[in-house]
Design a protein around this motif. Structure first.
Motif, PDB file in Angstrom:
ATOM      1  N   LEU A 139     -10.297   7.799 -12.764  1.00  0.00           N
ATOM      2  CA  LEU A 139     -10.216   9.249 -12.857  1.00  0.00           C
ATOM      3  C   LEU A 139     -11.610   9.854 -12.802  1.00  0.00           C
ATOM      4  O   LEU A 139     -12.596   9.225 -13.187  1.00  0.00           O
ATOM      5  N   GLY A 140     -11.680  11.088 -12.371  1.00  0.00           N
ATOM      6  CA  GLY A 140     -12.938  11.818 -12.356  1.00  0.00           C
ATOM      7  C   GLY A 140     -12.736  13.161 -11.683  1.00  0.00           C
ATOM      8  O   GLY A 140     -11.730  13.385 -11.003  1.00  0.00           O
ATOM      9  N   VAL A 141     -13.690  14.067 -11.874  1.00  0.00           N
ATOM     10  CA  VAL A 141     -13.601  15.348 -11.187  1.00  0.00           C
ATOM     11  C   VAL A 141     -13.713  15.110  -9.682  1.00  0.00           C
ATOM     12  O   VAL A 141     -14.325  14.125  -9.251  1.00  0.00           O
ATOM     13  N   VAL A 178     -22.887  15.351 -12.023  1.00  0.00           N
ATOM     14  CA  VAL A 178     -21.618  16.037 -11.779  1.00  0.00           C
ATOM     15  C   VAL A 178     -20.949  16.409 -13.104  1.00  0.00           C
ATOM     16  O   VAL A 178     -21.272  15.879 -14.167  1.00  0.00           O
ATOM     17  N   LYS A 179     -20.010  17.304 -12.996  1.00  0.00           N
ATOM     18  CA  LYS A 179     -19.276  17.777 -14.167  1.00  0.00           C
ATOM     19  C   LYS A 179     -18.445  16.651 -14.770  1.00  0.00           C
ATOM     20  O   LYS A 179     -17.828  15.861 -14.050  1.00  0.00           O
ATOM     21  N   ARG A 180     -18.422  16.557 -16.107  1.00  0.00           N
ATOM     22  CA  ARG A 180     -17.624  15.529 -16.768  1.00  0.00           C
ATOM     23  C   ARG A 180     -16.158  15.949 -16.816  1.00  0.00           C
ATOM     24  O   ARG A 180     -15.824  17.137 -16.861  1.00  0.00           O
ATOM     25  N   ILE A 208       0.864  -1.189   0.000  1.00  0.00           N
ATOM     26  CA  ILE A 208       0.000   0.000   0.000  1.00  0.00           C
ATOM     27  C   ILE A 208       0.892   1.228   0.000  1.00  0.00           C
ATOM     28  O   ILE A 208       1.608   1.493   0.968  1.00  0.00           O
ATOM     29  N   ASP A 209       0.869   1.972  -1.094  1.00  0.00           N
ATOM     30  CA  ASP A 209       1.686   3.175  -1.225  1.00  0.00           C
ATOM     31  C   ASP A 209       0.803   4.415  -1.313  1.00  0.00           C
ATOM     32  O   ASP A 209      -0.390   4.337  -1.601  1.00  0.00           O
ATOM     33  N   VAL A 210       1.429   5.563  -1.079  1.00  0.00           N
ATOM     34  CA  VAL A 210       0.759   6.858  -1.206  1.00  0.00           C
ATOM     35  C   VAL A 210       1.525   7.700  -2.208  1.00  0.00           C
ATOM     36  O   VAL A 210       2.764   7.709  -2.212  1.00  0.00           O
ATOM     37  N   LEU A 211       0.792   8.394  -3.068  1.00  0.00           N
ATOM     38  CA  LEU A 211       1.390   9.249  -4.091  1.00  0.00           C
ATOM     39  C   LEU A 211       0.721  10.614  -4.035  1.00  0.00           C
ATOM     40  O   LEU A 211      -0.512  10.709  -4.073  1.00  0.00           O
ATOM     41  N   MET A 212       1.517  11.655  -3.924  1.00  0.00           N
ATOM     42  CA  MET A 212       0.964  13.013  -3.920  1.00  0.00           C
ATOM     43  C   MET A 212       0.481  13.374  -5.326  1.00  0.00           C
ATOM     44  O   MET A 212       1.195  13.162  -6.314  1.00  0.00           O
ATOM     45  N   HIS A 213      -0.720  13.915  -5.381  1.00  0.00           N
ATOM     46  CA  HIS A 213      -1.337  14.269  -6.668  1.00  0.00           C
ATOM     47  C   HIS A 213      -2.210  15.510  -6.451  1.00  0.00           C
ATOM     48  O   HIS A 213      -3.380  15.402  -6.082  1.00  0.00           O
ATOM     49  N   PRO A 214      -1.647  16.707  -6.654  1.00  0.00           N
ATOM     50  CA  PRO A 214      -2.333  17.944  -6.276  1.00  0.00           C
ATOM     51  C   PRO A 214      -3.688  18.159  -6.947  1.00  0.00           C
ATOM     52  O   PRO A 214      -4.565  18.794  -6.361  1.00  0.00           O
ATOM     53  N   GLU A 215      -3.874  17.658  -8.149  1.00  0.00           N
ATOM     54  CA  GLU A 215      -5.119  17.945  -8.882  1.00  0.00           C
ATOM     55  C   GLU A 215      -6.323  17.124  -8.419  1.00  0.00           C
ATOM     56  O   GLU A 215      -7.470  17.469  -8.725  1.00  0.00           O
ATOM     57  N   SER A 216      -6.104  16.017  -7.727  1.00  0.00           N
ATOM     58  CA  SER A 216      -7.180  15.119  -7.268  1.00  0.00           C
ATOM     59  C   SER A 216      -8.076  14.658  -8.420  1.00  0.00           C
ATOM     60  O   SER A 216      -9.298  14.575  -8.286  1.00  0.00           O
ATOM     61  N   ILE A 217      -7.462  14.326  -9.534  1.00  0.00           N
ATOM     62  CA  ILE A 217      -8.196  13.800 -10.698  1.00  0.00           C
ATOM     63  C   ILE A 217      -8.070  12.282 -10.761  1.00  0.00           C
ATOM     64  O   ILE A 217      -9.036  11.577 -11.009  1.00  0.00           O
ATOM     65  N   VAL A 218      -6.850  11.780 -10.548  1.00  0.00           N
ATOM     66  CA  VAL A 218      -6.640  10.336 -10.427  1.00  0.00           C
ATOM     67  C   VAL A 218      -6.902   9.981  -8.968  1.00  0.00           C
ATOM     68  O   VAL A 218      -6.149  10.374  -8.082  1.00  0.00           O
ATOM     69  N   HIS A 219      -7.965   9.247  -8.712  1.00  0.00           N
ATOM     70  CA  HIS A 219      -8.395   9.051  -7.331  1.00  0.00           C
ATOM     71  C   HIS A 219      -7.649   7.919  -6.637  1.00  0.00           C
ATOM     72  O   HIS A 219      -7.596   7.898  -5.408  1.00  0.00           O
ATOM     73  N   SER A 220      -7.102   6.998  -7.385  1.00  0.00           N
ATOM     74  CA  SER A 220      -6.154   5.995  -6.899  1.00  0.00           C
ATOM     75  C   SER A 220      -5.835   5.038  -8.037  1.00  0.00           C
ATOM     76  O   SER A 220      -6.498   5.069  -9.086  1.00  0.00           O
ATOM     77  N   LEU A 221      -4.826   4.188  -7.821  1.00  0.00           N
ATOM     78  CA  LEU A 221      -4.332   3.314  -8.874  1.00  0.00           C
ATOM     79  C   LEU A 221      -4.029   1.932  -8.316  1.00  0.00           C
ATOM     80  O   LEU A 221      -3.793   1.771  -7.119  1.00  0.00           O
ATOM     81  N   VAL A 222      -4.008   0.950  -9.211  1.00  0.00           N
ATOM     82  CA  VAL A 222      -3.583  -0.399  -8.861  1.00  0.00           C
ATOM     83  C   VAL A 222      -2.527  -0.845  -9.860  1.00  0.00           C
ATOM     84  O   VAL A 222      -2.728  -0.733 -11.076  1.00  0.00           O
ATOM     85  N   GLU A 223      -1.381  -1.304  -9.350  1.00  0.00           N
ATOM     86  CA  GLU A 223      -0.347  -1.891 -10.200  1.00  0.00           C
ATOM     87  C   GLU A 223      -0.434  -3.404 -10.074  1.00  0.00           C
ATOM     88  O   GLU A 223      -0.495  -3.939  -8.965  1.00  0.00           O
ATOM     89  N   ARG A 265     -20.026  13.077  -4.740  1.00  0.00           N
ATOM     90  CA  ARG A 265     -21.274  12.450  -5.169  1.00  0.00           C
ATOM     91  C   ARG A 265     -21.023  11.257  -6.081  1.00  0.00           C
ATOM     92  O   ARG A 265     -21.856  10.338  -6.153  1.00  0.00           O
ATOM     93  N   LEU A 266     -19.881  11.230  -6.755  1.00  0.00           N
ATOM     94  CA  LEU A 266     -19.571  10.097  -7.639  1.00  0.00           C
ATOM     95  C   LEU A 266     -19.349   8.803  -6.867  1.00  0.00           C
ATOM     96  O   LEU A 266     -20.014   7.801  -7.140  1.00  0.00           O
ATOM     97  N   PRO A 267     -18.419   8.748  -5.898  1.00  0.00           N
ATOM     98  CA  PRO A 267     -18.265   7.496  -5.150  1.00  0.00           C
ATOM     99  C   PRO A 267     -19.498   7.155  -4.309  1.00  0.00           C
ATOM    100  O   PRO A 267     -19.795   5.966  -4.109  1.00  0.00           O
ATOM    101  N   ILE A 268     -20.212   8.164  -3.815  1.00  0.00           N
ATOM    102  CA  ILE A 268     -21.446   7.888  -3.073  1.00  0.00           C
ATOM    103  C   ILE A 268     -22.450   7.199  -3.979  1.00  0.00           C
ATOM    104  O   ILE A 268     -23.046   6.171  -3.619  1.00  0.00           O
TER     105      ILE A 268
END
Length: 383
Positions: free
Chosen positions: A262-264, A285-287, A237-252, A268-271
């Motif tokens: 990815l998403g804005v 939500v905004k595309r 389990i790693d953490v990566l800094m991503h200032p834009e918060s567009i990539v919400h997480s990744l799996v390698e 409301r999207l994950p809910i």
């Protein structure tokens, strides 16, 4: 023939997650029905929610709030209060799905009660798994209950893993915005103000989570939550800094392929995905427009800059009651900062000093977890 509406109970209905969940539900009245709502002391907002969504049972923090609420709503609605009230809304309705969105360890007992009652859980309260992950996952397996993540990062990983074999995972990567102070030096943080800490650059969240984002304690809690949700050791389990918060997480994966969601930045999207799973509904939500966005940035977190994240990894690997103590100490420290009692940097000092005084108890039961939580709050209030 249309399927019957999914019946929902929300623990924390007047908070950020709860209000957004009800906003999503309101768009699909034929698909969702609200069975129960639980809140704190915001009786005015809760009364509005009751009138709009007609739950059968509701709960508030205490008798005073319950008495006030009864004067504002129909007598046909059953009103409860306190810890027993939370359990009643969590487990005592006909809900199929319970959204656990209470802030902090407050939601632990009610979440366990919902699982025992066979309710599927939409988990927005990360502290439930942080404090009692071994109990929650064991109960969920025993009662054949789904734990669907609502945190944007865990929802992203959940989506990336759809159809994949868990044995093929090399690692998961939680992204982090860095919060309100991501561009500040530690020297500048010595004089950080509460109002500035509450100005998250990307997300609209409650005060506690917003402060946690600035200290990265929130990401530390998410690391511990991910350990239990996805049955992975901390080394994966790693953490990566991503200032834009567009990539919400990744799996390698084992073949070096990396899958991302990815998403804005809109909760409301994950809910909605947790509510609609396994289906996907149109959202308001905004595309995402990558061409307009232009660039995304990533960098590794600095444990010296964010000691709360480092301490979380240590507590998670230690296990036992240590994660519960970390969580409780952090909650108290944040409350003290918001009250103007301590400085921003003193938050991490409170956590560290509380952890230093604790001897972890392995494989604790619920009573031992709650005792450790109480002990940690007492210590953290004084250091």
């Amino acid at each position: 023939m249309r399927n019957a509406a999914k019946r929902i109970a929300i623990l924390g209905s007047t908070g950020s997650i709860g209000t957004q969940a009800l906003e999503v539900i309101s768009r699909y009245p034929e698909r969702f029905a609200v069975e129960g709502l639980a809140a704190g002391r915001n009786t005015a907002l809760l009364a509005e929610q009751i009138k709009r969504f007609s739950p059968k049972k509701v709960a508030v923090a205490d008798k005073w709030a319950a008495d006030e609420l009864r004067t504002m709503i129909s007598p046909s609605v059953q009103v409860y209060y306190g810890a027993a009230g939370l359990v009643e809304v969590a487990a005592g309705t006909n809900a199929d799905f319970v959204i656990a969105a209470l802030v902090g360890s407050l939601g632990l007992e009610s979440a366990l009660a919902a699982i025992r009652a066979g309710k599927h859980i939409g988990l927005a309260n990360k502290e439930t798994l942080v404090c009692a992950g071994h109990l929650v996952t064991e109960f969920a397996a025993r009662h054949q209950v789904m734990l669907l993540p609502i945190d944007s990062e865990h929802s992203a990983i959940f989506q990336c893993l759809n159809g994949e074999r868990r044995s093929c995972i090399r690692r998961i990567i939680l992204t982090a915005s860095g919060g309100a102070f991501r561009d500040k030096t530690r020297e500048q943080l010595k004089h950080a103000k509460v109002a500035d800490a509450l100005r998250h650059p990307n997300w609209s969240m409650g005060a506690k989570v917003t402060i946690d984002s600035a200290t990265m304690a929130n990401k530390g809690l998410e690391v511990m939550e991910a350990h239990w949700l996805f049955s992975l050791p901390y080394e994966q389990i790693d953490v990566l800094m991503h200032p834009e918060s567009i990539v919400h997480s990744l799996v390698e994966f084992a073949d070096t392929s990396v899958v991302a969601q990815l998403g804005v930045p809109d909760m409301r999207l994950p809910i909605q995905y947790a509510l609609s799973y396994p289906d996907r509904f149109p959202a308001s939500v905004k595309r995402l427009d990558l061409a307009k966005l232009g660039a995304l940035h990533f960098y590794e977190p600095d444990f010296k800059r964010y000691p709360c994240l480092h301490m979380a990894y240590i507590c998670g690997k230690t296990g036992g009651t240590m994660p519960a103590v970390y969580n409780a100490a952090n909650e108290v420290a944040v409350q003290r900062f918001l009250a103007g009692e301590i400085s921003f940097l003193h938050i991490e000092a409170v956590i560290e000093k509380t952890l230093e005084r604790h001897r972890a108890k392995p494989a604790p039961d619920l009573a031992e977890i709650l005792a450790a939580d109480h002990w940690a709050r007492t210590v953290a209030a004084k250091v």
